[in-house]
Design a protein around this motif. Structure first.
Motif, PDB file in Angstrom:
ATOM      1  N   VAL A 131       6.377  -2.018  -7.325  1.00 43.58           N
ATOM      2  CA  VAL A 131       7.438  -2.461  -6.422  1.00 43.58           C
ATOM      3  C   VAL A 131       8.541  -3.158  -7.209  1.00 43.58           C
ATOM      4  N   GLN A 132       8.143  -4.033  -8.106  1.00 37.99           N
ATOM      5  CA  GLN A 132       9.132  -4.794  -8.870  1.00 37.99           C
ATOM      6  C   GLN A 132      10.026  -3.864  -9.682  1.00 37.99           C
ATOM      7  N   ILE A 133       9.402  -2.896 -10.342  1.00 38.33           N
ATOM      8  CA  ILE A 133      10.185  -2.002 -11.209  1.00 38.33           C
ATOM      9  C   ILE A 133      11.114  -1.143 -10.369  1.00 38.33           C
ATOM     10  N   THR A 134      10.575  -0.572  -9.304  1.00 37.71           N
ATOM     11  CA  THR A 134      11.377   0.338  -8.488  1.00 37.71           C
ATOM     12  C   THR A 134      12.566  -0.380  -7.860  1.00 37.71           C
ATOM     13  N   LEU A 135      12.288  -1.546  -7.273  1.00 38.12           N
ATOM     14  CA  LEU A 135      13.383  -2.249  -6.604  1.00 38.12           C
ATOM     15  C   LEU A 135      14.377  -2.815  -7.618  1.00 38.12           C
ATOM     16  N   GLY A 136      13.854  -3.315  -8.742  1.00 35.51           N
ATOM     17  CA  GLY A 136      14.750  -3.832  -9.774  1.00 35.51           C
ATOM     18  C   GLY A 136      15.692  -2.756 -10.265  1.00 35.51           C
ATOM     19  N   ARG A 137      15.146  -1.568 -10.481  1.00 31.42           N
ATOM     20  CA  ARG A 137      15.968  -0.455 -10.958  1.00 31.42           C
ATOM     21  C   ARG A 137      16.996  -0.066  -9.904  1.00 31.42           C
ATOM     22  N   ALA A 138      16.525  -0.025  -8.653  1.00 31.90           N
ATOM     23  CA  ALA A 138      17.434   0.373  -7.574  1.00 31.90           C
ATOM     24  C   ALA A 138      18.638  -0.556  -7.512  1.00 31.90           C
ATOM     25  N   LEU A 139      18.396  -1.851  -7.685  1.00 33.76           N
ATOM     26  CA  LEU A 139      19.506  -2.806  -7.618  1.00 33.76           C
ATOM     27  C   LEU A 139      20.420  -2.663  -8.827  1.00 33.76           C
ATOM     28  N   ARG A 140      19.840  -2.520  -9.997  1.00 30.08           N
ATOM     29  CA  ARG A 140      20.663  -2.391 -11.204  1.00 30.08           C
ATOM     30  C   ARG A 140      21.525  -1.147 -11.137  1.00 30.08           C
ATOM     31  N   ASP A 141      20.976  -0.063 -10.612  1.00 27.54           N
ATOM     32  CA  ASP A 141      21.690   1.199 -10.560  1.00 27.54           C
ATOM     33  C   ASP A 141      22.984   1.095  -9.781  1.00 27.54           C
ATOM     34  N   CYS A 142      23.039   0.203  -8.831  1.00 31.18           N
ATOM     35  CA  CYS A 142      24.279   0.107  -8.066  1.00 31.18           C
ATOM     36  C   CYS A 142      25.022  -1.186  -8.391  1.00 31.18           C
ATOM     37  N   GLY A 143      24.764  -1.711  -9.575  1.00 33.84           N
ATOM     38  CA  GLY A 143      25.551  -2.853 -10.036  1.00 33.84           C
ATOM     39  C   GLY A 143      25.177  -4.172  -9.394  1.00 33.84           C
ATOM     40  N   GLY A 200      21.507  -5.901  -0.247  1.00 34.65           N
ATOM     41  CA  GLY A 200      22.023  -6.581  -1.428  1.00 34.65           C
ATOM     42  C   GLY A 200      23.534  -6.593  -1.470  1.00 34.65           C
ATOM     43  N   ARG A 201      24.149  -5.478  -1.080  1.00 31.84           N
ATOM     44  CA  ARG A 201      25.610  -5.408  -1.078  1.00 31.84           C
ATOM     45  C   ARG A 201      26.201  -6.400  -0.085  1.00 31.84           C
ATOM     46  N   ARG A 202      25.583  -6.458   1.082  1.00 33.56           N
ATOM     47  CA  ARG A 202      26.077  -7.392   2.113  1.00 33.56           C
ATOM     48  C   ARG A 202      25.919  -8.841   1.629  1.00 33.56           C
ATOM     49  N   GLN A 223       0.819  -1.212   0.000  1.00 34.64           N
ATOM     50  CA  GLN A 223       0.000   0.000   0.000  1.00 34.64           C
ATOM     51  C   GLN A 223       0.848   1.255   0.000  1.00 34.64           C
ATOM     52  N   GLU A 224       1.997   1.156   0.691  1.00 31.68           N
ATOM     53  CA  GLU A 224       2.867   2.319   0.793  1.00 31.68           C
ATOM     54  C   GLU A 224       3.701   2.488  -0.459  1.00 31.68           C
ATOM     55  N   GLY A 225       3.913   1.397  -1.180  1.00 33.98           N
ATOM     56  CA  GLY A 225       4.832   1.449  -2.299  1.00 33.98           C
ATOM     57  C   GLY A 225       6.265   1.480  -1.789  1.00 33.98           C
ATOM     58  N   VAL A 226       7.197   1.676  -2.671  1.00 31.94           N
ATOM     59  CA  VAL A 226       8.599   1.664  -2.281  1.00 31.94           C
ATOM     60  C   VAL A 226       9.151   3.075  -2.381  1.00 31.94           C
ATOM     61  N   ASP A 227       9.558   3.636  -1.269  1.00 33.58           N
ATOM     62  CA  ASP A 227      10.170   4.965  -1.333  1.00 33.58           C
ATOM     63  C   ASP A 227      11.691   4.842  -1.424  1.00 33.58           C
ATOM     64  N   ASP A 228      12.376   5.969  -1.460  1.00 31.46           N
ATOM     65  CA  ASP A 228      13.828   5.946  -1.629  1.00 31.46           C
ATOM     66  C   ASP A 228      14.509   5.207  -0.488  1.00 31.46           C
ATOM     67  N   ASP A 229      13.968   5.379   0.732  1.00 32.50           N
ATOM     68  CA  ASP A 229      14.587   4.722   1.885  1.00 32.50           C
ATOM     69  C   ASP A 229      14.523   3.216   1.750  1.00 32.50           C
ATOM     70  N   ALA A 230      13.362   2.714   1.297  1.00 32.56           N
ATOM     71  CA  ALA A 230      13.216   1.270   1.158  1.00 32.56           C
ATOM     72  C   ALA A 230      14.164   0.751   0.085  1.00 32.56           C
ATOM     73  N   ALA A 231      14.263   1.493  -1.023  1.00 32.49           N
ATOM     74  CA  ALA A 231      15.159   1.078  -2.096  1.00 32.49           C
ATOM     75  C   ALA A 231      16.598   1.074  -1.603  1.00 32.49           C
ATOM     76  N   GLU A 232      16.934   2.095  -0.823  1.00 32.50           N
ATOM     77  CA  GLU A 232      18.287   2.198  -0.279  1.00 32.50           C
ATOM     78  C   GLU A 232      18.572   1.018   0.658  1.00 32.50           C
ATOM     79  N   LEU A 233      17.556   0.677   1.449  1.00 31.60           N
ATOM     80  CA  LEU A 233      17.694  -0.435   2.386  1.00 31.60           C
ATOM     81  C   LEU A 233      17.988  -1.735   1.639  1.00 31.60           C
ATOM     82  N   LEU A 234      17.229  -1.973   0.572  1.00 34.02           N
ATOM     83  CA  LEU A 234      17.449  -3.201  -0.187  1.00 34.02           C
ATOM     84  C   LEU A 234      18.832  -3.179  -0.836  1.00 34.02           C
ATOM     85  N   ARG A 235      19.255  -2.013  -1.303  1.00 32.08           N
ATOM     86  CA  ARG A 235      20.602  -1.910  -1.893  1.00 32.08           C
ATOM     87  C   ARG A 235      21.668  -2.275  -0.867  1.00 32.08           C
ATOM     88  N   ASP A 236      21.514  -1.729   0.332  1.00 30.75           N
ATOM     89  CA  ASP A 236      22.501  -2.023   1.387  1.00 30.75           C
ATOM     90  C   ASP A 236      22.535  -3.514   1.685  1.00 30.75           C
TER      91      ASP A 236
END
Lengths: 479, 363
Positions: A217-229, A180-182, A165-178
């Motif tokens: 959600v899929q598009i936003t998170l997918g993009r967030a991950l791709r953006d940081c390799g 993902g890196r670990r 319902q909330e969708g994915v904001d920048d913080d959530a995308a950042e969280l998944l990126r972090d």
């Protein structure tokens, strides 16, 4: 353990009446009417010495804790605050009623929990605090700490929960990126399962809105991950809600990946479904309603949710009626109550007394143990002919099979089903003894031919069925 | 099912309470198969919403769901007073535990009570203290009892019963089962027939549910059970399953559940009822219960369809019929499965012979 028999062909009624019952003398009409089936099945239709269900339950192999704790895989539940992590944890593993998740507070320290319902089903679930990015040390709620490296090394699956319902904001995308890196650094190959949660929330009533939220959600998170390799990070998306079967479906998919025996179990179920004429069958962990394996024919789509409800009903009803309390001196009491006039409802006056009399009961839903034993069974029929058959196949493990026609539950057909269930039960028992339980997915990516398969003799391919049939018939005639 | 009795019994049920108390929600869950969480989509009831529910064949409930907004309340007590409060069989007043205007609610409640008793009718009053789920579980008892004693003290001595309810658990079924129990005619005959069935099956207990609502209509317990709330829990559990089946585009027909200690069988009994037979295990075979339910069916049909004609005496006499089976069922008591099988066999012979259990039922 050699199981020379494997699954049996369903025998026609006349074959059974021709000789199958002869050895048992009493000519008891079997199936829907029979009471204690397993003994009869094993002795007739298998040539290996019968292992009764009760024996399988009590043998030491079932309850010995196999792997030492450091080998038990961990399922990490991460995600933004208030996304529903603790709700999922409590609904799936504690059977909390979905609407009561509203009372759950936020999680301050990771809560590790050992799930050990049976030999096959052993792992830990760590419910992580919101917004925690797996940095530094993980503080557990008992005060101990764990390095993220160690946690990730033991991690079998990582759930990332977001609120649809909330969708994915920048913080959530950042969280998944972090995170993902670990993962990429410490547990390469570990998949991240994104649960798009609360998918049936009030804001998402139409199917279109749900699909849109999911895609978003899929598009936003997918993009967030791709953006940081991190485009190579394996990510799977599941829509879920605690109010229907979807959360169990999602968690089941995740847990199954950790199960080396799953391929063998699937094969077993395929054979079972084929020989018994079922539409679908699955083996469930009764406590969590997670399905450990399901037949691969995928014909049971329409009834998948219904199977979950069946499990609920069986467990709930068993909870009520297994512990009757004073069942011993029923004689006098029974007549007293029967003579007690209308007595159907507790009257308002009776209500008063009863409220006072049971303070010890407290809140029964929370504390009730699961009354699931080796003789647990259920048959549920629908008016359109669909029939669900549930049988116990191990500690907290139920086989649920769905048939499109009611005749599986009639007369001797159910006897055949029971006998085949017994074979599945023994084969599963063999799997546990050979297998090492769950293993971290990052190490054994291939779940198939693990240790568990040894000892299990699966039915031969279709071409050889005839010879097997005559063999089965032969073993009957000999008696 | 031949001639349905034309003399349907109509009962007027008044549903009152402040706006948003949950009147329509609970009515929809009980009578219209709504799921609890779907009730958030219901809109406020404007004025009076009438619905007619046929319950157990002959009993027709005219439910007057009275919108609780101030504007309507005034006209209920003034202009429409006569039509609203005339011939009320049951007043259900819903108290919202979340309400901030407690005193105002009580004043309205007293006006209802006054209007009802002024007409000199013997209406029963049920007060549902609703939305108990918002109260933390450990405080529910205290909160409810405080409310209850205040309600009783303000009921002008009318026969008033209070129940704590929530749409999220079985308490709603408890309250509504009690309400319909007050309305169902011929409960004594039903109870007797159930006793006969229970004895015949050597059952721990036998419970009769109404088919559409799954409310408990009557029950007989032969061996005591510690859980006083089990019937409404069963209502709740089975109704959920029933709704799930409807989601899968079918209807629930029968349920059998057993483990090493008990067996519960739910099968349709008459066109409007479902019977649950709980037997110990080891104990009588499932087939015995199914057969006995089939044998008892005409008897229950008769009681339910002719309830308006007061067939109590005849019912009492014929309730003895299924007991014939208990001679077969008795040896199974506490003995192992083989005895049960024997018992079943001998009963099956009886049934096949057809000459002593069956005709006795059908007069």
């Amino acid at each position: 353990m050699a199981h020379g028999s494997g699954l049996q062909r369903p025998l026609l009624d006349r074959e059974l009446s021709g000789g199958g019952y002869g050895g048992h003398g009493d000519g008891m009409p079997h199936g829907g009417l029979g009471d204690d089936a397993p003994d009869f099945d094993a002795s007739i239709l298998t040539d290996s010495p019968p292992v009764s269900a009760a024996a399988a339950f009590s043998s030491p192999g079932w309850d010995a804790t196999s792997a030492d704790s450091s080998r038990r895989p961990i399922i990490l539940i991460a995600g933004p605050r208030r996304s529903g992590k603790t709700s999922i944890h409590h609904v799936v593993f504690h059977k909390l009623s979905p609407h009561e998740t509203m009372f759950l507070g936020s999680t301050a320290a990771a809560i590790p929990e050992l799930i050990s319902h049976n030999e096959l089903f052993q792992f830990e679930v760590w419910d992580l605090p919101g917004d925690y990015a797996l940095t530094g040390e993980i503080r557990l709620d008992d005060g101990s700490t764990y390095t993220t490296e160690d946690a990730l090394r033991r991690c079998g699956a990582l759930l990332f929960v977001v609120d649809a319902q909330e969708g994915v904001d920048d913080d959530a995308a950042e969280l998944l990126r972090d995170i993902g890196r670990r993962v990429a650094a410490h547990a390469p190959g570990l998949a991240v399962d994104v649960l798009i949660h609360k998918i049936d929330g009030d804001a998402l009533q139409s199917p279109e809105a749900r699909l849109e939220a999911q895609a978003d959600v899929q598009i936003t998170l997918g993009r967030a991950l791709r953006d940081c390799g991190l485009g190579g990070l394996p990510v799977a998306f599941h829509a879920s809600s605690v109010y229907d079967g979807s959360v169990y479906e999602a968690v089941s998919k995740v847990v199954q990946r950790l199960l080396p025996q799953r391929a063998a179990m699937t094969q077993m179920l395929d054979s079972f479904v084929t020989v018994c004429g079922f539409e679908s069958a699955a083996i469930y962990d009764v406590v969590s309603k997670i399905h450990l394996a399901r037949d691969s024919f995928a014909r049971g789509e329409g009834t998948a949710d219904l199977v979950g409800d069946t499990l609920d009903v069986v467990v709930d009803v068993a909870c009520i009626y297994t512990s009757r309390g004073a069942a011993g001196q029923e004689g006098t009491e029974g007549t007293q109550e029967a003579a007690d006039g209308a007595g159907a409802q507790a009257s308002a006056a009776g209500e008063e007394a009863e409220e006072g009399a049971e303070p010890a009961e407290g809140d029964p839903e929370v504390d009730d143990t699961f009354q699931f034993d080796e003789l647990t069974e259920s048959v549920i029929t629908l008016q359109d002919g669909h029939t669900m058959v549930l049988r116990s196949v191990g500690p907290y493990m139920a086989l649920v099979a769905v048939s499109a026609t009611p005749d599986v539950a009639s007369g001797s057909r159910l006897g055949i089903v029971d006998c085949n269930v017994d074979i599945v039960r023994k084969a599963l028992h063999g799997l546990f003894q050979g297998g090492a339980g769950l293993s971290p997915a990052s190490k054994s990516g291939r779940p198939g031919d693990a240790a568990g398969l040894s000892g299990l003799v699966l039915p031969p391919p279709a071409g050889r069925r005839d010879s097997r049939e005559s063999a089965a018939a032969g073993s009957i005639n000999m008696r | 099912m031949s001639g349905r009795s034309p003399a349907a019994m109509r009962k007027k049920v008044l549903l009152m309470g402040r706006s948003g108390a949950g009147k329509t929600s609970m009515r929809s869950i009980i009578f219209a198969n709504l799921i609890a969480r779907e009730t958030s989509r219901l809109s406020a009831t404007l004025d009076v919403e009438y619905s007619t529910v046929r319950f157990m064949g002959d009993l027709v409930l005219n439910i007057w769901d009275c919108g609780g907004q101030e504007v309507f309340l005034e006209s209920y007590f003034e202009a429409e007073r006569d039509s609203i409060f005339r011939d009320v069989a049951i007043l259900i007043y819903v108290f919202d535990i979340k309400s901030a205007e407690v005193e105002k609610e009580f004043i309205n409640y007293e006006r209802c009570i006054k209007a009802i008793s002024r007409d000199g009718q013997d209406a029963r009053v049920f007060c549902l203290v609703h939305k108990m789920d918002v109260v933390p579980p450990e405080r529910r008892k205290v909160v409810f009892h405080a409310k209850e004693s205040e309600i009783i003290s303000r009921s002008r001595g009318l026969d008033t019963r209070c129940y704590p309810t929530s749409i999220w658990d079985e308490t709603l079924y408890k309250a509504w089962s009690s309400i319909v129990y007050a309305l169902v005619p011929n409960v004594e005959a039903l109870g007797l027939a159930l006793s006969g069935l229970a004895d015949a099956c050597d059952a721990d207990e036998v419970v009769l549910f109404e088919k559409a609502t799954f409310l408990v209509v009557s029950s007989r317990t032969r061996r005591s059970h510690r859980d006083k709330h089990r019937f409404e829990k069963m209502s709740n559990i089975v109704k959920q399953l029933k709704l799930a089946c409807m989601g899968s585009a079918s209807h629930l027909d029968s349920v059998q559940i057993a483990n090493s200690r008990f067996r519960a069988i739910l099968v349709p009994l008459t066109a409007t009822t479902i019977v649950m037979i709980v037997t110990p295990r080891p104990g009588p075979a499932a087939g015995l219960c199914l057969l006995n339910a089939a044998v008892a069916r005409p008897e229950f049909d008769r009681i339910l369809l002719h309830s308006a004609e007061g067939g109590g005496a005849a019912a009492a006499a014929s309730a003895a019929a299924p007991v014939a089976a208990s001679e077969a069922g008795a040896p199974a008591d506490g003995v192992g499965a083989s005895a049960a099988a024997d018992a079943e066999d001998s009963f099956r012979q009886d049934a096949a012979g057809g000459d002593h259990a069956v005709p006795a039922m059908s007069h």
